[in-house]
Design an enzyme around this catalytic site. Structure first.
Site, PDB file in Angstrom:
ATOM      1  N   GLY A 185      11.763  19.724  17.295  1.00  0.00           N
ATOM      2  CA  GLY A 185      11.281  18.896  16.193  1.00  0.00           C
ATOM      3  C   GLY A 185       9.875  19.198  15.740  1.00  0.00           C
ATOM      4  O   GLY A 185       9.419  18.644  14.732  1.00  0.00           O
TER       5      GLY A 185
ATOM      6  N   ARG B  51       1.209  -0.517   3.095  1.00  0.00           N
ATOM      7  CA  ARG B  51       1.387  -1.972   3.266  1.00  0.00           C
ATOM      8  C   ARG B  51       0.666  -2.488   4.517  1.00  0.00           C
ATOM      9  O   ARG B  51       0.428  -3.686   4.637  1.00  0.00           O
ATOM     10  CB  ARG B  51       2.877  -2.321   3.337  1.00  0.00           C
ATOM     11  CG  ARG B  51       3.538  -2.347   1.967  1.00  0.00           C
ATOM     12  CD  ARG B  51       5.033  -2.547   2.051  1.00  0.00           C
ATOM     13  NE  ARG B  51       5.706  -1.341   2.542  1.00  0.00           N
ATOM     14  CZ  ARG B  51       7.028  -1.201   2.595  1.00  0.00           C
ATOM     15  NH1 ARG B  51       7.809  -2.200   2.194  1.00  0.00           N
ATOM     16  NH2 ARG B  51       7.576  -0.092   3.027  1.00  0.00           N
ATOM     17  N   GLN B  52       0.333  -1.587   5.432  1.00  0.00           N
ATOM     18  CA  GLN B  52      -0.374  -2.001   6.646  1.00  0.00           C
ATOM     19  C   GLN B  52      -1.870  -1.779   6.452  1.00  0.00           C
ATOM     20  O   GLN B  52      -2.505  -0.972   7.119  1.00  0.00           O
ATOM     21  CB  GLN B  52       0.154  -1.213   7.850  1.00  0.00           C
ATOM     22  CG  GLN B  52       1.630  -1.469   8.122  1.00  0.00           C
ATOM     23  CD  GLN B  52       2.133  -0.711   9.338  1.00  0.00           C
ATOM     24  OE1 GLN B  52       1.453  -0.618  10.354  1.00  0.00           O
ATOM     25  NE2 GLN B  52       3.333  -0.148   9.234  1.00  0.00           N
TER      26      GLN B  52
ATOM     27  N   HIS C 203      -0.993   0.117  -2.837  1.00  0.00           N
ATOM     28  CA  HIS C 203      -0.520  -1.252  -2.599  1.00  0.00           C
ATOM     29  C   HIS C 203      -1.663  -2.252  -2.769  1.00  0.00           C
ATOM     30  O   HIS C 203      -1.479  -3.324  -3.347  1.00  0.00           O
ATOM     31  CB  HIS C 203       0.077  -1.335  -1.197  1.00  0.00           C
ATOM     32  CG  HIS C 203       0.756  -2.637  -0.904  1.00  0.00           C
ATOM     33  ND1 HIS C 203       1.837  -3.091  -1.623  1.00  0.00           N
ATOM     34  CD2 HIS C 203       0.495  -3.596   0.023  1.00  0.00           C
ATOM     35  CE1 HIS C 203       2.225  -4.260  -1.146  1.00  0.00           C
ATOM     36  NE2 HIS C 203       1.418  -4.596  -0.153  1.00  0.00           N
TER      37      HIS C 203
ATOM     38  N   LYS D  33       5.639 -18.281  -3.933  1.00  0.00           N
ATOM     39  CA  LYS D  33       6.619 -18.053  -2.874  1.00  0.00           C
ATOM     40  C   LYS D  33       5.954 -18.134  -1.515  1.00  0.00           C
ATOM     41  O   LYS D  33       4.737 -18.061  -1.398  1.00  0.00           O
ATOM     42  CB  LYS D  33       7.275 -16.688  -3.047  1.00  0.00           C
ATOM     43  CG  LYS D  33       6.335 -15.528  -2.774  1.00  0.00           C
ATOM     44  CD  LYS D  33       7.038 -14.193  -2.890  1.00  0.00           C
ATOM     45  CE  LYS D  33       6.084 -13.090  -2.448  1.00  0.00           C
ATOM     46  NZ  LYS D  33       6.654 -11.757  -2.568  1.00  0.00           N
TER      47      LYS D  33
ATOM     48  N   ASP E 125       5.742  -4.994 -10.194  1.00  0.00           N
ATOM     49  CA  ASP E 125       5.370  -4.840  -8.788  1.00  0.00           C
ATOM     50  C   ASP E 125       4.987  -3.382  -8.549  1.00  0.00           C
ATOM     51  O   ASP E 125       5.218  -2.530  -9.417  1.00  0.00           O
ATOM     52  CB  ASP E 125       6.529  -5.250  -7.871  1.00  0.00           C
ATOM     53  CG  ASP E 125       6.037  -5.846  -6.550  1.00  0.00           C
ATOM     54  OD1 ASP E 125       4.843  -5.659  -6.221  1.00  0.00           O
ATOM     55  OD2 ASP E 125       6.833  -6.488  -5.846  1.00  0.00           O
TER      56      ASP E 125
ATOM     57  N   GLY F 156      14.550  -4.453  -2.072  1.00  0.00           N
ATOM     58  CA  GLY F 156      14.981  -5.180  -3.270  1.00  0.00           C
ATOM     59  C   GLY F 156      15.115  -6.681  -3.084  1.00  0.00           C
ATOM     60  O   GLY F 156      15.373  -7.402  -4.040  1.00  0.00           O
TER      61      GLY F 156
END
Length: 326
Positions: A46, A104-105, A138, A202, A230, A236
């Site tokens: 790998g 996102r982190q 993001h 939300k 977004d 989704g």
């Protein structure tokens, strides 16, 4: 003669990872260059190997990789490509990551968590990258994670132009799927001539990723075409629940727009079976033919990336591509 003098000459070289070579080829077409031939393969265990087939000494190198699944493989490949360029004496190395991995982190929600977006930026710098180019991060603060110039590009004009062409004759409301996207939605309303803005209040369970409980709509959506904006569509779930909430509030049509079509797992089925009229994304990430569906529109980000690469190479202004937006 006391010194050897040489006229300054620069060469732009484009390098493609294996994740999405079609995007690099498209960018190269707009620039009028050919991607540099590269030998890339995996060993039996790998491990990845990369070697460039041409001399890169003194070049201005742009390394393009789309971080799709398997994301860790393609991230590692791009890091190895940067390292190979540094060791082969490239003059300047720009990482072109249209979809920034691990974006996102970008902060700790709770204790004992990583800030993986910062780690990725550090790895690019350690590998030898001088500059970073990406599209619609993001969160904007990720620019500060990289110790060097960051060209943060926006797909806004591209998406707005399509919406105006297709839906411009209707009464439009721009909708943010949560409070965190309101600033982006405000930019949309400006581009669309001051149309109304709404957002969905939300709650999200921090222990369950990709799961959202949509609450109520704040704003005027009844009888109007709602443009849900977004930065990405992953599974989704968030966007489909937001669309359902808008229809319950009386929306006539719902159009979903996002820069990055991740479309993981059940995303295609969820969007295809929803009441959404159109899903608009760009090709920052590859979308295989089997994941295409009738409602999906894919716009090309290649012209924007090519223009930005040209500005960087010519020491021009990337900011000028966005009328001063930064």
């Amino acid at each position: 003669m006391s010194a050897i003098r040489q006229a300054n000459s620069k060469s732009l070289m484009l390098f493609s990872g294996r994740a999405y070579p079609e995007l690099t080829t498209e960018i190269a077409g707009h620039l009028g260059v050919t991607p540099t031939p590269t030998a890339s393969y995996e060993f039996a265990n790998g491990e990845l190997f990369v070697r460039f087939e041409e001399s890169v000494r003194g070049c201005d190198a742009f390394v393009v990789q789309s971080h799709t699944a398997p994301i860790n493989t393609w991230l590692m490949e791009q890091l190895i490509m940067v390292d190979a360029l540094k060791r082969a004496s490239a003059k300047r190395i720009t990482v072109v990551a249209p979809f920034f991995p691990y974006a996102r982190q970008d902060k700790k929600h709770r204790g004992r968590e990583p800030i993986s977006a910062r780690l990725v930026a550090d790895m690019f710098k350690t590998a030898g990258a001088d500059r970073l180019m990406t599209v619609d991060l993001h969160t904007a603060q990720i620019q500060g994670f990289f110790d060097g110039p960051v060209d943060h590009l926006f797909a806004l004009d591209l998406l707005v132009a399509h919406v105006c062409e297709r839906w411009g004759d209707r009464d439009i409301t721009v909708v943010s799927p949560d409070s965190g996207r309101v600033r982006v939605a405000e930019r949309w309303t400006d581009k669309l001539g001051g149309v109304p803005l709404a957002f969905i209040h939300k709650t999200r369970d921090p222990l369950k990723p990709n799961e959202v409980k949509a609450n109520r709509v704040v704003g005027d959506v009844a009888g109007r075409v709602c443009i849900l904006v977004d930065d990405m569509i992953d599974t989704g779930g968030t966007i489909v629940k937001a669309a359902e909430t808008l229809f319950e509030a009386g929306a006539a049509d719902v159009i979903v727009t996002a820069t990055h079509g991740v479309l993981s797992g059940p995303a295609v089925d969820r969007l295809k079976n929803s009441k959404v009229s159109e899903v608009i994304v760009t090709n920052t990430l590859p979308i295989e033919p089997e994941r295409h569906f009738d409602k999906l529109t894919v716009l090309s980000i290649a012209p924007l990336l090519a223009r930005a690469i040209k500005e960087v190479f010519e020491d021009g202004s990337v900011t000028s591509l966005f009328d001063g937006a930064s």
